[in-house]
Design an enzyme around this catalytic site. Structure first.
Site, PDB file in Angstrom:
ATOM      1  CD  GLU A 183      -6.521   7.774  42.608  1.00 14.99           C
ATOM      2  OE1 GLU A 183      -7.707   8.207  42.375  1.00 14.99           O
ATOM      3  OE2 GLU A 183      -6.462   6.708  43.500  1.00 14.99           O
ATOM      4  NE  ARG A 210     -15.452  12.492  48.855  1.00 12.16           N
ATOM      5  CZ  ARG A 210     -14.879  13.156  49.960  1.00 12.16           C
ATOM      6  NH1 ARG A 210     -15.585  13.821  50.612  1.00 12.16           N
ATOM      7  NH2 ARG A 210     -13.567  12.624  50.169  1.00 12.16           N
ATOM      8  CG  HIS A 237     -10.944   3.857  43.381  1.00 12.14           C
ATOM      9  ND1 HIS A 237     -10.702   4.594  42.366  1.00 12.14           N
ATOM     10  CD2 HIS A 237     -10.231   4.243  44.220  1.00 12.14           C
ATOM     11  CE1 HIS A 237      -9.669   5.484  42.391  1.00 12.14           C
ATOM     12  NE2 HIS A 237      -9.420   5.218  43.784  1.00 12.14           N
ATOM     13  NE  ARG A 275     -17.767  15.418  73.324  1.00 10.89           N
ATOM     14  CZ  ARG A 275     -17.723  15.554  74.456  1.00 10.89           C
ATOM     15  NH1 ARG A 275     -17.154  16.948  74.901  1.00 10.89           N
ATOM     16  NH2 ARG A 275     -18.018  14.906  75.629  1.00 10.89           N
ATOM     17  CE  LYS A 288     -11.202  13.683  47.095  1.00 14.20           C
ATOM     18  NZ  LYS A 288     -10.374  12.491  47.924  1.00 14.20           N
ATOM     19  CE  LYS A 313     -14.762   9.462  50.829  1.00 19.88           C
ATOM     20  NZ  LYS A 313     -14.835   8.434  49.825  1.00 19.88           N
ATOM     21  CG  HIS A 372      -5.012   2.347  45.968  1.00 20.71           C
ATOM     22  ND1 HIS A 372      -6.101   1.625  46.094  1.00 20.71           N
ATOM     23  CD2 HIS A 372      -5.577   3.774  45.690  1.00 20.71           C
ATOM     24  CE1 HIS A 372      -7.278   2.418  45.927  1.00 20.71           C
ATOM     25  NE2 HIS A 372      -6.611   3.761  45.651  1.00 20.71           N
ATOM     26  CD  GLU A 386     -18.349   7.941  48.472  1.00 16.44           C
ATOM     27  OE1 GLU A 386     -17.035   8.346  48.926  1.00 16.44           O
ATOM     28  OE2 GLU A 386     -18.515   6.727  48.090  1.00 16.44           O
ATOM     29  CG  ASN A 413     -15.781   5.459  44.910  1.00 20.68           C
ATOM     30  OD1 ASN A 413     -14.609   6.148  45.442  1.00 20.68           O
ATOM     31  ND2 ASN A 413     -16.947   5.469  45.586  1.00 20.68           N
ATOM     32  CG  HIS A 448     -10.938  -0.783  46.671  1.00 19.28           C
ATOM     33  ND1 HIS A 448     -11.877   0.188  46.993  1.00 19.28           N
ATOM     34  CD2 HIS A 448      -9.739  -0.186  46.827  1.00 19.28           C
ATOM     35  CE1 HIS A 448     -11.454   1.240  47.490  1.00 19.28           C
ATOM     36  NE2 HIS A 448     -10.185   1.183  47.295  1.00 19.28           N
TER      37      HIS A 448
HETATM   38  P1  NAD Z   1       1.868   5.692  52.401  1.00 19.49           P
HETATM   39  O1  NAD Z   1       1.278   7.006  53.319  1.00 19.49           O
HETATM   40  O2  NAD Z   1       1.817   4.445  52.975  1.00 19.49           O
HETATM   41  O3  NAD Z   1       3.125   6.296  51.866  1.00 19.49           O
HETATM   42  C1  NAD Z   1       3.937   5.297  50.744  1.00 19.49           C
HETATM   43  C2  NAD Z   1       5.337   5.314  51.449  1.00 19.49           C
HETATM   44  O4  NAD Z   1       5.866   6.487  50.761  1.00 19.49           O
HETATM   45  C3  NAD Z   1       5.676   5.319  52.580  1.00 19.49           C
HETATM   46  O5  NAD Z   1       6.698   4.248  52.993  1.00 19.49           O
HETATM   47  C4  NAD Z   1       6.215   6.647  53.093  1.00 19.49           C
HETATM   48  O6  NAD Z   1       7.167   6.548  54.109  1.00 19.49           O
HETATM   49  C5  NAD Z   1       6.959   6.907  52.083  1.00 19.49           C
HETATM   50  N1  NAD Z   1       6.862   8.460  51.636  1.00 19.49           N
HETATM   51  C6  NAD Z   1       6.117   9.303  51.855  1.00 19.49           C
HETATM   52  N2  NAD Z   1       6.489  10.582  51.225  1.00 19.49           N
HETATM   53  C7  NAD Z   1       7.613  10.259  50.691  1.00 19.49           C
HETATM   54  C8  NAD Z   1       8.460  11.029  50.116  1.00 19.49           C
HETATM   55  N3  NAD Z   1       8.333  12.635  49.885  1.00 19.49           N
HETATM   56  N4  NAD Z   1       9.629  10.645  49.638  1.00 19.49           N
HETATM   57  C9  NAD Z   1      10.036   9.245  49.896  1.00 19.49           C
HETATM   58  N5  NAD Z   1       9.087   8.435  50.412  1.00 19.49           N
HETATM   59  C10 NAD Z   1       7.996   9.033  50.874  1.00 19.49           C
HETATM   60  O7  NAD Z   1       0.979   5.601  51.302  1.00 19.49           O
HETATM   61  P2  NAD Z   1      -0.024   6.672  50.255  1.00 19.49           P
HETATM   62  O8  NAD Z   1      -0.225   5.886  48.868  1.00 19.49           O
HETATM   63  O9  NAD Z   1       0.300   8.137  50.275  1.00 19.49           O
HETATM   64  O10 NAD Z   1      -1.463   6.540  50.713  1.00 19.49           O
HETATM   65  C11 NAD Z   1      -2.294   5.451  50.758  1.00 19.49           C
HETATM   66  C12 NAD Z   1      -3.343   5.542  52.225  1.00 19.49           C
HETATM   67  O11 NAD Z   1      -4.174   6.656  51.526  1.00 19.49           O
HETATM   68  C13 NAD Z   1      -4.323   4.212  52.173  1.00 19.49           C
HETATM   69  O12 NAD Z   1      -4.312   4.044  53.559  1.00 19.49           O
HETATM   70  C14 NAD Z   1      -5.433   4.952  51.583  1.00 19.49           C
HETATM   71  O13 NAD Z   1      -6.683   4.176  52.113  1.00 19.49           O
HETATM   72  C15 NAD Z   1      -5.383   6.288  51.966  1.00 19.49           C
HETATM   73  N6  NAD Z   1      -6.233   6.982  50.818  1.00 19.49           N
HETATM   74  C16 NAD Z   1      -7.378   8.147  51.507  1.00 19.49           C
HETATM   75  C17 NAD Z   1      -8.154   8.556  50.757  1.00 19.49           C
HETATM   76  C18 NAD Z   1      -9.000   9.798  51.242  1.00 19.49           C
HETATM   77  O14 NAD Z   1      -9.612  10.186  50.496  1.00 19.49           O
HETATM   78  N7  NAD Z   1      -8.788   9.920  52.726  1.00 19.49           N
HETATM   79  C19 NAD Z   1      -8.063   8.607  49.358  1.00 19.49           C
HETATM   80  C20 NAD Z   1      -7.173   7.608  48.778  1.00 19.49           C
HETATM   81  C21 NAD Z   1      -6.105   6.634  49.658  1.00 19.49           C
HETATM   82  N1  GLY Z   2     -10.858   8.981  47.112  1.00 18.62           N
HETATM   83  C1  GLY Z   2     -12.061   9.156  46.937  1.00 18.62           C
HETATM   84  C2  GLY Z   2     -12.765  10.391  47.813  1.00 18.62           C
HETATM   85  O1  GLY Z   2     -12.249  10.942  48.685  1.00 18.62           O
HETATM   86  O2  GLY Z   2     -14.187  10.418  47.968  1.00 18.62           O
END
Ligand code: NAD
Ligand code: GLY
Length: 364
Positions: free
Chosen positions: A185, A241, A248, A121, A227, A143, A265, A237, A245, A252
């Site tokens: 971003e 918040r 986005h 939990r 942020k 998130k 993205h 949100e 977006n 998206h």
């Molecule tokens: P990712 O986590 O897939 O990383 C992208 C690639 O970079 C991977 O292949 C990884 O191995 C590589 N990588 C990571 N760090 C590295 C480094 N220092 N050097 C070399 N390679 C490296 O992608 P991302 O763009 O970081 O994240 C995308 C994800 O984040 C999506 O799933 C999206 O939904 C999520 N997201 C979440 C929020 C939130 O608020 N929680 C906000 C925006 C996006």
């Molecule tokens: N990426 C948008 C949020 O965290 O709310």
């Protein structure tokens, strides 16, 4: 070292930004927790490159720590890996006082954060984001979640970390395309709420993209502070918040109609921000000069501003209505009124959206 506080009452936490601090993970954690056991959930590539520094720091600080790897890629933000990681926590006998560390990009942050939110939990967790995208967006704000075969991020929870540790030195191994995509971003935070940040990016863009550590630390810290302020005022949100977006809803939809395999993205968001600014300009909410200023900066950052020629406006609009950000059959569009300010509008005519989309289709 620069530290930003996310003010959420009992769930408040710090975001520490610096270079070369992965080895200090243990020390930084020691001052915040009584945990003895730590499990690091790491992206496989990141584990190979940076895992030992984190593990050494944990061991030096006296933690009993294990590391477990998840293969890179969005497809692993899944129910299957969520289950496998729980198995790992059970087999390592993690208890309610244990701490989980997410080491990697946003995929790992979301997946491991959701494991932390649900194991017994909820156990405490630390984000160590290693992509720029995750450093300025995904790791901040709590998130967490995984994808369902029917849609992205459909399963999850708001669950805040204990600490976010950002080491800008990790960006040196990130492909330039991913640095640029993540940087949108930061530009977004400038446009929605932070004129000084926007000005600073305009003045220092080359140094930023060359990963000059001093300016990068400064800009990432400001972006996270923006942020953090939004999250502190609207964690779940309800309205404010939603301003995060910006770009986005269009972005998206573009990712959906191009099957997630054409744009990063951040690139889709860059195009989305241009569509939103064009729309805002068309309906006399945004001065033309501000639209041009945003577009120029996005282009200078090496990011696209145009929708590909094969995209049809009605196709994109349909996808926008299917996005989970559309509520009660209405689009909630975040539209800029000037650099540094946006409004959320749910009363824009479809014909205006379609016209703005058609103006943003092109080759450049
Ligand atoms: P990712 O986590 O897939 O990383 C992208 C690639 O970079 C991977 O292949 C990884 O191995 C590589 N990588 C990571 N760090 C590295 C480094 N220092 N050097 C070399 N390679 C490296 O992608 P991302 O763009 O970081 O994240 C995308 C994800 O984040 C999506 O799933 C999206 O939904 C999520 N997201 C979440 C929020 C939130 O608020 N929680 C906000 C925006 C996006
Ligand atoms: N990426 C948008 C949020 O965290 O709310």
């Amino acid at each position: 070292m620069p530290s930003i506080q996310v003010e959420l009452g009992d769930n408040s936490y710090s975001i520490v930004v610096n270079q070369g601090i992965l080895g200090e993970t243990g020390e930084l954690l020691r001052s915040r927790t009584n945990s003895k056991k730590v499990i690091v959930i790491a992206d496989a590539f990141v584990s190979t490159r940076y895992g030992h520094e984190v593990m050494e720091g944990l061991s030096n600080a006296g933690f009993d720590s294990h590391i477990t790897e998840v293969p890179s890629g969005e497809e692993h933000k899944s129910l299957e890996w969520f289950g496998r990681l729980h198995d790992q926590l059970v087999s390592h006998r993690m208890d309610r006082t244990s701490t989980l560390i997410a080491l990697g990009g946003g995929v790992i942050g979301d997946l491991a954060g959701f494991v932390a939110a649900t194991y017994m939990r909820g156990i405490s967790y630390v984000q160590i984001p290693t992509t720029l995208q995750a450093q300025v967006d995904a790791s901040v704000g709590g998130k967490t979640g995984i994808n369902h075969p029917k849609g992205k991020n459909l399963i999850g929870a708001f669950y805040q970390p204990e600490l976010v540790l950002i080491d800008v030195a990790t960006l040196k191994t990130l492909p330039s395309r991913d640095v640029r995509a993540g940087f949108i971003e930061v530009i977004k935070h400038g446009v929605i709420m932070d004129v000084p940040l926007f000005n600073q990016i305009e003045e220092n863009l080359d140094a930023i993209l060359n990963l000059d550590a001093e300016i990068l630390i400064n800009v990432i810290a400001k972006s996270c502070a923006d942020k953090a302020e939004v999250v502190a005022n609207d964690e779940k949100e309800n309205r404010l918040r939603m301003t995060l977006n910006y770009g986005h809803t269009f972005g998206h939809a573009l990712e959906v109609v191009t099957d997630y395999n054409v744009f990063r993205h951040g690139e889709a968001v860059a195009i989305g921000m241009n569509c939103a600014a064009q729309l805002s300009c068309n309906i006399d909410m945004l001065p033309l000069a501000d639209m041009k200023r945003q577009k120029k900066l996005i282009k200078r950052a090496g990011l696209p501003t145009k929708l590909p020629p094969e995209v049809r406006p009605d196709m994109l609009l349909d996808a926008m209505y299917l996005d989970k950000k559309a509520k009660g059959g209405k689009l909630h569009l975040v539209l800029p009124t000037r650099i540094g300010e946006v409004e959320i509008r749910d009363d824009i005519d479809d014909s205006d959206v379609l016209y703005a989309i058609s103006q943003c289709i092109g080759d450049a």
